[in-house]
Design a protein around this motif. Sequence first.
Motif, mmCIF file in Angstrom:
data_model
loop_
_atom_site.group_PDB
_atom_site.id
_atom_site.type_symbol
_atom_site.label_atom_id
_atom_site.label_comp_id
_atom_site.label_asym_id
_atom_site.label_seq_id
_atom_site.Cartn_x
_atom_site.Cartn_y
_atom_site.Cartn_z
ATOM 1 N N ASP A 289 0.835 -1.208 0.000
ATOM 2 C CA ASP A 289 0.000 0.000 0.000
ATOM 3 C C ASP A 289 0.864 1.250 0.000
ATOM 4 N N ALA A 290 2.092 1.111 0.503
ATOM 5 C CA ALA A 290 3.004 2.256 0.553
ATOM 6 C C ALA A 290 4.436 1.743 0.467
ATOM 7 N N ILE A 291 5.281 2.506 -0.225
ATOM 8 C CA ILE A 291 6.705 2.178 -0.339
ATOM 9 C C ILE A 291 7.488 3.456 -0.082
ATOM 10 N N VAL A 292 8.510 3.370 0.797
ATOM 11 C CA VAL A 292 9.344 4.537 1.050
ATOM 12 C C VAL A 292 10.807 4.145 0.858
ATOM 13 N N VAL A 293 11.526 4.978 0.112
ATOM 14 C CA VAL A 293 12.950 4.744 -0.135
ATOM 15 C C VAL A 293 13.705 5.834 0.612
ATOM 16 N N THR A 294 14.586 5.434 1.542
ATOM 17 C CA THR A 294 15.269 6.437 2.368
ATOM 18 C C THR A 294 16.725 6.604 1.930
#
Length: 224
Positions: free
Chosen positions: A152-157
Amino acid sequence: MGPPSLAPETREQRRRMVFRHLGGRGVRDRRVLAAMAWLPREWFLPPGLAAEAYSDAPLPIGSGQTISQPYVVALMTENLHLRRGDRVLEIGTGSGYQTAVLARLAAEVFTIERLPDLLVEAEERFRRLHLTNIRTRHGDGAAGWPEAAPFDAIVVTAAAPRVPEPLTAQLAPGGRLVIPVGDLAAQELMILERGAAGDALAQRQAGGVRFVPLISRHAFTDER
Ligand code: SAM
């Protein structure tokens, strides 16, 4: 019942950080603010840096990597628009601070880190915090986590020269992807959202940021 109260000696500093650095710069999502007021950032830092924990700055965590600035963690998390039932993929576990914030807001968090020493330390912090909804993996996160997709959500840090194709492919209908895109010196925070019918990807920008590079055949191939 509310969450257990942690590290009472820094509770006031956290409250001030949330008020001044996050709310004061426009972060409005109450669940994000509450998660960051709850989590002791000093638990994610090398012991010598604990006194710096509530300055609004990125700090070194070893192996040439950094824990992100609190404002940037809040900005990225707010733009994920997390709901309690969501499944989230994070690329770049680092200290585990952003992961822990996500774990307070979503049902399940899958996080991938390429440096094993950092991952082991982060896993120890998740145990200490009793965060049992986090699954970790050592490897190249730019390839995503196909067996657990869609998310539902993807975050690349970490910074990428472009959005890695495997990540957009693993985004559920209605899903949000937050990633810093640019060169090694500076990036723009990009927000992508897949249409509810699972088709088009809408794209917008949320300001300038500066991250360490995403090291991958899908991104930068070395750290220079
Ligand atoms: N979110 C972290 C925190 O709260 O501490 C900060 C992450 S740090 C800015 C970026 C991390 O991405 C580093 O730990 C780095 O080793 C990791 N990284 C870089 N390339 C990666 C890749 N291809 N796959 C997984 N992790 C990667």
